[in-house]
Design an enzyme around this catalytic site. Sequence first.
Site, mmCIF file in Angstrom:
data_model
loop_
_atom_site.group_PDB
_atom_site.id
_atom_site.type_symbol
_atom_site.label_atom_id
_atom_site.label_comp_id
_atom_site.label_asym_id
_atom_site.label_seq_id
_atom_site.Cartn_x
_atom_site.Cartn_y
_atom_site.Cartn_z
ATOM 1 N N ALA A 83 -49.704 15.715 4.153
ATOM 2 C CA ALA A 83 -48.345 15.697 4.784
ATOM 3 C C ALA A 83 -48.369 16.497 5.369
ATOM 4 C CB ALA A 83 -47.279 17.148 3.535
ATOM 5 N N SER A 111 -46.735 10.059 2.974
ATOM 6 C CA SER A 111 -46.219 11.448 2.421
ATOM 7 C C SER A 111 -44.458 12.189 1.744
ATOM 8 C CB SER A 111 -47.032 12.813 2.668
ATOM 9 O OG SER A 111 -46.021 13.976 2.578
ATOM 10 N N TYR A 134 -42.792 12.899 -4.053
ATOM 11 C CA TYR A 134 -42.377 14.353 -5.228
ATOM 12 C C TYR A 134 -40.473 14.452 -5.787
ATOM 13 C CZ TYR A 134 -46.436 16.545 -3.600
ATOM 14 O OH TYR A 134 -47.862 17.173 -2.693
ATOM 15 N N THR A 160 -46.550 11.596 -7.490
ATOM 16 C CA THR A 160 -46.917 12.881 -7.723
ATOM 17 C C THR A 160 -46.990 14.403 -8.852
ATOM 18 O OG1 THR A 160 -48.123 13.273 -5.364
ATOM 19 C CG2 THR A 160 -48.617 15.239 -6.684
ATOM 20 N N LYS A 232 -49.876 9.332 -9.213
ATOM 21 C CA LYS A 232 -51.232 10.444 -9.123
ATOM 22 C C LYS A 232 -51.278 12.087 -9.681
ATOM 23 C CE LYS A 232 -52.702 11.751 -4.849
ATOM 24 N NZ LYS A 232 -53.259 13.470 -3.805
ATOM 25 N N HIS A 256 -56.000 16.785 -6.427
ATOM 26 C CA HIS A 256 -54.457 16.828 -5.574
ATOM 27 C C HIS A 256 -55.937 17.479 -4.185
ATOM 28 C CE1 HIS A 256 -50.031 17.859 -4.671
ATOM 29 N NE2 HIS A 256 -50.913 18.276 -3.338
#
Length: 830
Positions: A83, A111, A134, A160, A232, A256
């Site tokens: 990120a 990301s 996300y 994720t 992930k 992570h």
Amino acid sequence: MPANNAPVTLRDYRELARKLVDPSVWDFWEGGAGEESTIAANTEAFDRLRLNPSVLRGVHRPETTVKILGETWDAPVAIAPLALQTMAHPLGEVATVRGTAAAARVPVIVSMMAGRTVEDVAAEADVPLWLQVYCLRDRELTRHVVERAERAGFGALVLTVDAPHLGRRLRDERNGFRVPASVFPANLYAADLGRDGFTSPAGHAGAEFDPGLDWSVVAWMRSVSRLPILLKGILTAADAERAIEAGADGIVVSNHGGRQLDGVPAGVEVLPEITAAVAGRVPVLLDGGVRRGRDVLAALALGADAVLLGRPVLHGLAVAQEEGVARVLTILLEELRDAMTLTGTGTVAGAGPELVRPGAARPSPEPSPSETPALSGTTAVTEVAALPGTAPLPGTVPVGSGLRRADLHPSVSDPVMDTMNFLNEVTSRYPEAISFAPGRPYAGFFETEQIFSQIRAYLDHLAAQGATPEQVRDAVFQYGPSAGRIREIIARSLRVDEGIDVPPESIVVTVGCQEAMFLALRALISGPDDVLIVSSPCYVGITGAALLLDVELTAVEEREDGLSCADLEAAVLAERARGRRPRAVYVVPDHSNPSGTTMPLAARHELIDLAARHDLLILEDSPYRLVSPGARVPALKALDRGRRVVHLGSYSKSVFPGARVGFAVADQEVVDSGGRTVLLADELAKIKSMVTVNTSPLSQAAVAGALLAADGRVSELNRGTAEYYGDAMRHTLACLERRFAGVPGVRWNSPTGGFFLALHVPFRADNAALARSAQDFGVIWTPMSYFYPQGGGEHTIRLSTSYLTHEEIEEGVARLAEFIAAERHADERR
């Protein structure tokens, strides 16, 4: 650090970056959750692994390419989602894709929280791009970012799944960390809102991330995008199974980066159990702790298809922008190649579980003051060596457990080995669909009673030749010689039908043509520097045999009119320049599977001349010659005057598939150390005696009876069959012309026989597209990418015409037209 201050390891780049980056930003990058035991375990787990070198393997130029989700990568490495890379440099993700492309063609996972927009990144990318996602409470915002990425050309989504909220990161809490004012997630907010509305990553995640996600999110993602979806954050075999059941196209084993829950295992520790559960059904990527090329090799040995590289990319970006990223990746890949060479690992697929062993834990270097763990008095590196009652080390199998896929030969995990299983699964799941996939003969030509009449004809033939009743009985009840009982009958048939005049002793009767391929490769490929050359696309049977035997393949891509001898010769010379020995070239010269092309007579002569000039053998596999209408171009073996051709034959298409009878014509002379000369066929028979022992005498009897009844002329036996298949092919081509003439991006070839043709389409024809075609439109086909051993064919499908009636062909092509129209419109909307 070297005396000249030039960084030569990823750790060197880390030390340089730490001196250049604001301390609070450094802690944001490097910190983990809680006491940071998991973040330390990520690298320490790799430290515990030891590599087992295998010497005298002749690996001086290891091959690092891999094929994942239909895309060929230069190496089994992708750039992890990171990120807000604009904290390292204003160019951020743009510099990262530039630097990656300068080093290798590997994917960059961008990301969702990137500091640059997906459009900015795509405009600069010469490498594959994936989007990390996300799933936010605001599903429309999530959908919007995904759709933008898809329009920009991104090739996959990485969802994720381990972050309902961000983990408690004590360094950030102590520092009161706030994102710099100039940095914000550019794909979620405009510049003005981003600067004012995004300062705390943890606070933003708490407000925007959806903590109520369950497995249905995969189906939702599938509803908003046609891209492959990888999950992930998987750390258990059970979740890996659930991911596949939910429809995931791939798995990323990840904790992570140690930033979510402290105290969970390192990814490499759980990798073997996860790859065993996945069993090659989808790609498995490992994220976390990779800092050296030998780490990459160890992960491959434990079952990973590839790894993700994370924090070191930020270090390179902070030190020297895109040049730093390029150098970091280059160092890693140089280290990987070095480790492969020194362990005797010639290919990525050759990295098996025997390559690694657990070792004692090694203390990590003393951290600098700014790198101390978040809580004083705790230890960032914990002892995780195997003790009684603890979990086993990576690469070991607990007593009493089942076998792990990672402990088996690497070939069983190769996607090629699942090609037919996947097609069968799709066919069984959609029984009402019209299938252009199976390359099998039309069942209407077979009658059960013919088997008995054929066997009786053979037994009568033996009696007429003077065999006693006991000998006739033994001919069907006993094993018989490994080389086969019916070699004389096959030799006569080849002579009268094909003009191939060889002695019976040069023939080995095999269990289908597949065994003939296996025997030929095992005999001819004697070491790691011997290479088999294949045309690309090529029949998956030869690819599978090569995988099982650890045979190196070099693919020569066909042109529109088939294999070019000029291209083949260039490949031969290139292999010799690498220090390797091209041993043989495999071709299907007549109506090939999968493309349907036929090699002209002039090209056949040219190929034989080339083989003589470069001391090559030609493996000729032509199962469709005698079931195709019209005049036949002479077989390569019929033109062979220098014994350069090993002819691989099969009666699966011309007599009946269930007999499983094939043969190899191997009349090449082999001289032993004592100067004695035997035929290559004798050597193949030796190998066969240790594999299948012999081909079923009952099957040989049925095939021999059919040949005797036709006086050896299989072409006459199949006259009506050939006309049927020719008519089916012509009808299919006519239907394609009616449906697709003038349709942009759609074209096809026009084979004169055989079972197959190639249809080019203006979209990615992968497994996901096949599933949509079967489910939504009721038509099944085969992705041509299955047949490209080193990548290609992503926009082509194979159609088989042999098994369908005219009515089924018409309806099937109509459904295919609807499917292609829908895919084209979906691409236009994107």
